[in-house]
Design a protein around this motif. Structure first.
Motif, PDB file in Angstrom:
ATOM      1  N   ASN A  54       0.736  -1.080   0.104  1.00  0.00           N
ATOM      2  CA  ASN A  54      -0.068   0.031  -0.007  1.00  0.00           C
ATOM      3  C   ASN A  54       0.795   1.321  -0.029  1.00  0.00           C
ATOM      4  OD1 ASN A  54       0.580  -1.044   2.574  1.00  0.00           O
ATOM      5  ND2 ASN A  54      -0.274   0.941   3.608  1.00  0.00           N
ATOM      6  N   CYS A  55       2.061   1.063   0.647  1.00  0.00           N
ATOM      7  CA  CYS A  55       2.815   2.284   0.739  1.00  0.00           C
ATOM      8  C   CYS A  55       3.136   2.814  -0.588  1.00  0.00           C
ATOM      9  CB  CYS A  55       4.223   1.879   1.829  1.00  0.00           C
ATOM     10  SG  CYS A  55       3.304   1.530   3.376  1.00  0.00           S
ATOM     11  N   HIS A  56       3.361   2.018  -1.745  1.00  0.00           N
ATOM     12  CA  HIS A  56       3.970   2.464  -2.965  1.00  0.00           C
ATOM     13  C   HIS A  56       2.723   2.497  -3.895  1.00  0.00           C
ATOM     14  CE1 HIS A  56       8.133   0.532  -2.107  1.00  0.00           C
ATOM     15  NE2 HIS A  56       7.819   1.250  -0.773  1.00  0.00           N
ATOM     16  N   GLY A  86       6.109  -4.935   1.054  1.00  0.00           N
ATOM     17  CA  GLY A  86       5.016  -4.488   1.850  1.00  0.00           C
ATOM     18  C   GLY A  86       5.101  -4.731   3.340  1.00  0.00           C
ATOM     19  N   GLU A  87       5.514  -4.055   4.151  1.00  0.00           N
ATOM     20  CA  GLU A  87       5.504  -4.263   5.599  1.00  0.00           C
ATOM     21  C   GLU A  87       4.980  -5.462   6.358  1.00  0.00           C
ATOM     22  OE1 GLU A  87       8.440  -3.857   7.165  1.00  0.00           O
ATOM     23  OE2 GLU A  87       7.890  -4.753   9.210  1.00  0.00           O
ATOM     24  N   VAL A  88       3.537  -4.811   6.107  1.00  0.00           N
ATOM     25  CA  VAL A  88       2.528  -5.887   6.899  1.00  0.00           C
ATOM     26  C   VAL A  88       2.059  -6.989   6.413  1.00  0.00           C
ATOM     27  CG1 VAL A  88       1.792  -3.702   8.246  1.00  0.00           C
ATOM     28  CG2 VAL A  88       0.322  -4.381   6.219  1.00  0.00           C
ATOM     29  N   GLY A 122      10.178   3.097  -0.393  1.00  0.00           N
ATOM     30  CA  GLY A 122       9.410   3.866   0.611  1.00  0.00           C
ATOM     31  C   GLY A 122       9.152   2.927   1.702  1.00  0.00           C
ATOM     32  N   CYS A 123       8.478   1.918   1.428  1.00  0.00           N
ATOM     33  CA  CYS A 123       8.083   0.926   2.586  1.00  0.00           C
ATOM     34  C   CYS A 123       9.381   0.615   3.448  1.00  0.00           C
ATOM     35  CB  CYS A 123       7.096  -0.174   2.518  1.00  0.00           C
ATOM     36  SG  CYS A 123       6.261  -0.717   3.771  1.00  0.00           S
ATOM     37  N   ASP A 124       9.431   0.499   4.807  1.00  0.00           N
ATOM     38  CA  ASP A 124      10.415   0.106   5.793  1.00  0.00           C
ATOM     39  C   ASP A 124      11.765  -0.456   5.117  1.00  0.00           C
ATOM     40  OD1 ASP A 124       8.577   0.957   7.492  1.00  0.00           O
ATOM     41  OD2 ASP A 124       9.176  -0.625   9.001  1.00  0.00           O
ATOM     42  N   LYS A 125      11.753  -1.669   4.753  1.00  0.00           N
ATOM     43  CA  LYS A 125      12.850  -2.519   4.129  1.00  0.00           C
ATOM     44  C   LYS A 125      13.175  -2.199   2.842  1.00  0.00           C
ATOM     45  CE  LYS A 125      12.411  -4.533   7.928  1.00  0.00           C
ATOM     46  NZ  LYS A 125      11.011  -3.863   8.407  1.00  0.00           N
ATOM     47  N   GLY A 194       1.414   6.176   0.565  1.00  0.00           N
ATOM     48  CA  GLY A 194       2.660   6.744   1.284  1.00  0.00           C
ATOM     49  C   GLY A 194       3.029   5.877   2.452  1.00  0.00           C
ATOM     50  N   THR A 195       4.012   6.159   3.037  1.00  0.00           N
ATOM     51  CA  THR A 195       4.594   5.275   4.066  1.00  0.00           C
ATOM     52  C   THR A 195       4.252   5.969   5.315  1.00  0.00           C
ATOM     53  OG1 THR A 195       6.573   6.951   3.821  1.00  0.00           O
ATOM     54  CG2 THR A 195       6.739   4.775   2.871  1.00  0.00           C
ATOM     55  N   CYS A 196       4.194   5.091   6.578  1.00  0.00           N
ATOM     56  CA  CYS A 196       3.804   5.507   7.849  1.00  0.00           C
ATOM     57  C   CYS A 196       3.924   6.922   8.048  1.00  0.00           C
ATOM     58  CB  CYS A 196       4.305   4.453   8.837  1.00  0.00           C
ATOM     59  SG  CYS A 196       3.525   2.957   8.679  1.00  0.00           S
ATOM     60  N   ALA A 197       2.962   7.354   8.734  1.00  0.00           N
ATOM     61  CA  ALA A 197       2.976   9.086   8.760  1.00  0.00           C
ATOM     62  C   ALA A 197       3.877   9.514   9.918  1.00  0.00           C
ATOM     63  CB  ALA A 197       1.260   9.409   9.266  1.00  0.00           C
ATOM     64  N   THR A 201      10.265   3.748  10.790  1.00  0.00           N
ATOM     65  CA  THR A 201      11.511   3.327   9.997  1.00  0.00           C
ATOM     66  C   THR A 201      11.609   3.823   8.711  1.00  0.00           C
ATOM     67  OG1 THR A 201      11.377   1.382  11.075  1.00  0.00           O
ATOM     68  CG2 THR A 201      12.681   1.208   9.353  1.00  0.00           C
ATOM     69  N   ALA A 202      10.495   3.864   7.927  1.00  0.00           N
ATOM     70  CA  ALA A 202      10.321   4.441   6.415  1.00  0.00           C
ATOM     71  C   ALA A 202      10.873   5.816   6.586  1.00  0.00           C
ATOM     72  CB  ALA A 202       8.980   4.223   5.931  1.00  0.00           C
ATOM     73  N   SER A 203      10.479   6.407   7.504  1.00  0.00           N
ATOM     74  CA  SER A 203      10.565   8.070   7.603  1.00  0.00           C
ATOM     75  C   SER A 203      12.079   8.170   7.907  1.00  0.00           C
ATOM     76  CB  SER A 203       9.455   8.913   8.452  1.00  0.00           C
ATOM     77  OG  SER A 203       8.260   8.656   8.062  1.00  0.00           O
TER      78      SER A 203
HETATM   79 FE1  FES Z   1       5.005   0.653   4.715  1.00  0.00          FE
HETATM   80 FE2  FES Z   1       4.884   1.608   7.396  1.00  0.00          FE
HETATM   81  S1  FES Z   1       3.821   0.031   6.434  1.00  0.00           S
HETATM   82  S2  FES Z   1       6.020   2.377   5.909  1.00  0.00           S
END
Ligand code: FES
Length: 565
Positions: A54-56, A86-88, A122-125, A194-197, A201-203
């Motif tokens: 979803n973050c992408h 996708g992290e989750v 973008g997403c964490d890893k 987008g990535t977590c607000a 970790t992504a930010s």
């Molecule tokens: Fe993708 Fe948090 S789930 S950055």
């Protein structure tokens, strides 16, 4: 006569290079691209869209904007897919697949004909994986991030993934939020692409990429849905073409001095503990190692200046509106190595010599008015973690910084899940919860180090306890949590020797975590430990046989700089 740029780069080997060139160009023409464009230098665009990420979600728009910039600057853009994480949506944890994505990224940059590359993650890893791959491929590269989500609203309160996810879930567990409300909140936490607000970790990795010099200045915090995010993509495409004309390779940008700058930024943003592992892995690809002693020195000298969740109050969209990384780097200027260069070829000194725009000092504090006078993270050592552990002091409870407690031990995730809410569990508020066997070898190092407060204590109002594991926690999480204990339990670390009722002492002042059991008894217990079974086939077997411990970034042993060709 063959060229060695553009599509003629790295011709397929049939034993006849001219035939290989003829064949490649013939097939390239089948893509409907004019001869004029096929003759141009090539910018690869590593794209990572996925129905499981979803973050992408806006990846196609970003790829189009990068392509526009590349074309405008006179080169040919060629987007190509890599693994997306996708992290989750990943089991057992995205961390297991970071190295797979890094290998995919490195190999596809090296194997395909490109003179420079724009990496969109973008997403964490994903950003760590792309930086690791780019560092090893060492082709001129620019990191572009997808940008953070914008916040949602619930009963007048701003909500952002995922610090507020955790806050509401803790209230639900404690009984102060009912099932109807938690269902409503579920739809209001992640409301845009987008990535977590928050400063998760992504930010954190977006800020670190910019601090390293691998992203265009000022781009880390632009929200995913903001028009400036597309402008940043277009500018990244143009900058990649400039990199073909004046090549600057990742090995010239990611140096010991820029890695130290990145650690400064990590400390000052109250960033994610995960970034310690990822930065070690990225730097390790180029032979740069920062010791825990140096990390602690940097942390003790560097104030937290950015007031965002989970450490403070704001969200990434506020950081961007407040002045973003430009404002932060100017406050940190006296602590930074100003002779480092970014992918534009400018030194940090040159960047910071530009006039300062308006800064919202509620979000990016003045150096002399910090959120905290010391950095967000510290490395611990001691008899429980001979090779180190990490503690996020900026998001912890100061009253627990100097404490001693009785161990309540869980031997793994299944044991934790089956007993943590058992009303008969022998646990009190001042106990230390210990979770074994979630390290890199045992479980791929999931973000399970944020152990829930046992329900009966949560319902009695307990909000924080000391929790210790060889795993990680989400960058959006908070609490007095000792993570990344190394060596992990599964490879014979002393964590495996902890038993219910043992005493453990935590001292943030002395940066120690000690198991108060005598050495001979620890050795005796470890001699009886049975290591978990190893996977036999496929990627999981490769992972298990070659993954390094947290202080080495959990990279594969054959991918570090020591194994570079
Ligand atoms: Fe993708 Fe948090 S789930 S950055």
């Amino acid at each position: 006569m063959t060229k060695t740029t553009g599509l003629d780069n790295g011709l397929t080997n049939y034993g006849d290079l001219d035939f290989a060139r003829f064949l490649r160009r013939s097939f390239a023409r089948s893509m409907g691209i004019s001869q004029e464009l096929l003759d141009r230098p090539v910018v690869g665009i590593a794209m990572t869209p996925s129905g499981f990420n979803n973050c992408h979600r806006y990846m196609p728009d970003l790829v189009e904007a990068v392509s526009r910039g590349v074309l405008a600057a006179g080169a040919l853009p060629r987007a190509f897919p890599t693994v997306s994480l996708g992290e989750v949506f990943l089991n057992p944890t995205s961390m297991v697949y970071r190295n797979l994505m890094a290998m995919d990224t490195e190999e596809m940059i090296g194997a395909q004909p490109m003179d420079a590359v724009v990496l969109i993650g973008g997403c964490d890893k994903t950003v760590p994986a792309q930086l690791m791959g780019a560092a090893s491929a060492n082709v001129p590269a620019i990191q572009l991030v997808t940008g953070p989500m914008s916040t949602g609203r619930h009963k007048g309160q701003r909500l952002g993934a995922c610090t507020d996810c955790r806050g509401f879930w803790a209230k639900y567990r404690a009984g102060s939020v009912d099932s109807d409300e938690i269902e409503t909140v579920e739809g209001r936490l992640s409301v845009t692409a987008g990535t977590c607000a928050v400063m998760g970790t992504a930010s954190t990795m977006a800020c670190i990429a910019e601090a390293l010099g691998m992203s265009l200045p000022g781009t880390a915090a632009i929200p995913a849905v903001h028009a400036d995010r597309l402008v940043a993509a277009e500018e990244s495409g143009k900058a990649a073409v400039a990199l073909i004309r004046n090549p600057i390779r990742p090995s010239e940008v990611i140096t010991e001095r820029s890695v130290e700058n990145a650690y400064r930024v990590l400390m000052s943003i109250g960033g994610s503990t995960n970034a310690i592992v990822h930065l070690a892995a990225v730097a390790g690809r180029l032979g740069v190692r920062i010791s825990n002693a140096r990390l602690n020195a940097i942390s003790d000298e560097t104030p937290v200046l950015v007031d965002l969740k989970p450490v403070g109050e704001g969200y990434m969209e506020d950081f961007h509106a407040a002045g973003g990384m430009g404002a932060l780097l100017r406050e940190l200027k006296s602590l930074l190595h100003l002779d480092t260069i970014d992918i534009t070829g400018r030194t940090l000194a040159e960047r910071l010599a530009e006039p300062l725009a308006w800064v919202d000092r509620k979000v990016v504090r003045l150096f002399d008015d910090p959120v905290s006078t010391v950095g967000g993270l510290v490395a611990l050592a001691g008899t429980l973690a001979p090779d180190g552990a990490i503690f996020k002091r900026a998001a912890a409870t100061p009253a627990l910084f100097e404490s001693e407690g009785r161990a309540v031990v869980f031997t793994g995730l299944e044991d934790l899940a089956s007993r943590i809410d058992d009303p008969t569990l022998d646990v009190q508020a001042d106990d230390f919860l210990v979770l074994q066997n979630i390290g890199p070898h045992a479980a791929g190092m999931p973000e399970a180090g944020y152990l829930p407060i046992p329900k009966k204590l949560a319902q009695a109002g307990v909000k924080d306890m000391v929790r210790i594991s060889d795993g990680r926690m989400s960058g959006t999480a908070f609490g007095s949590i000792v993570l990344h204990v190394a060596p992990e339990a599964a490879v014979g670390g002393p964590l495996a020797a902890v038993r219910n009722g043992d005493r453990i002492r935590l001292s943030i002042a002395r940066k120690r975590i000690d198991l108060l059991v005598d050495d001979a008894e620890i050795k005796r217990r470890l001699s009886e430990a049975v290591p978990p079974p190893k996977p036999k086939r496929g990627y999981k077997a490769l992972y298990r046989n070659t993954v390094l411990q947290a202080p080495e970034g959990c990279d594969f042993d054959f991918l570090t700089a020591e194994n570079a060709a």
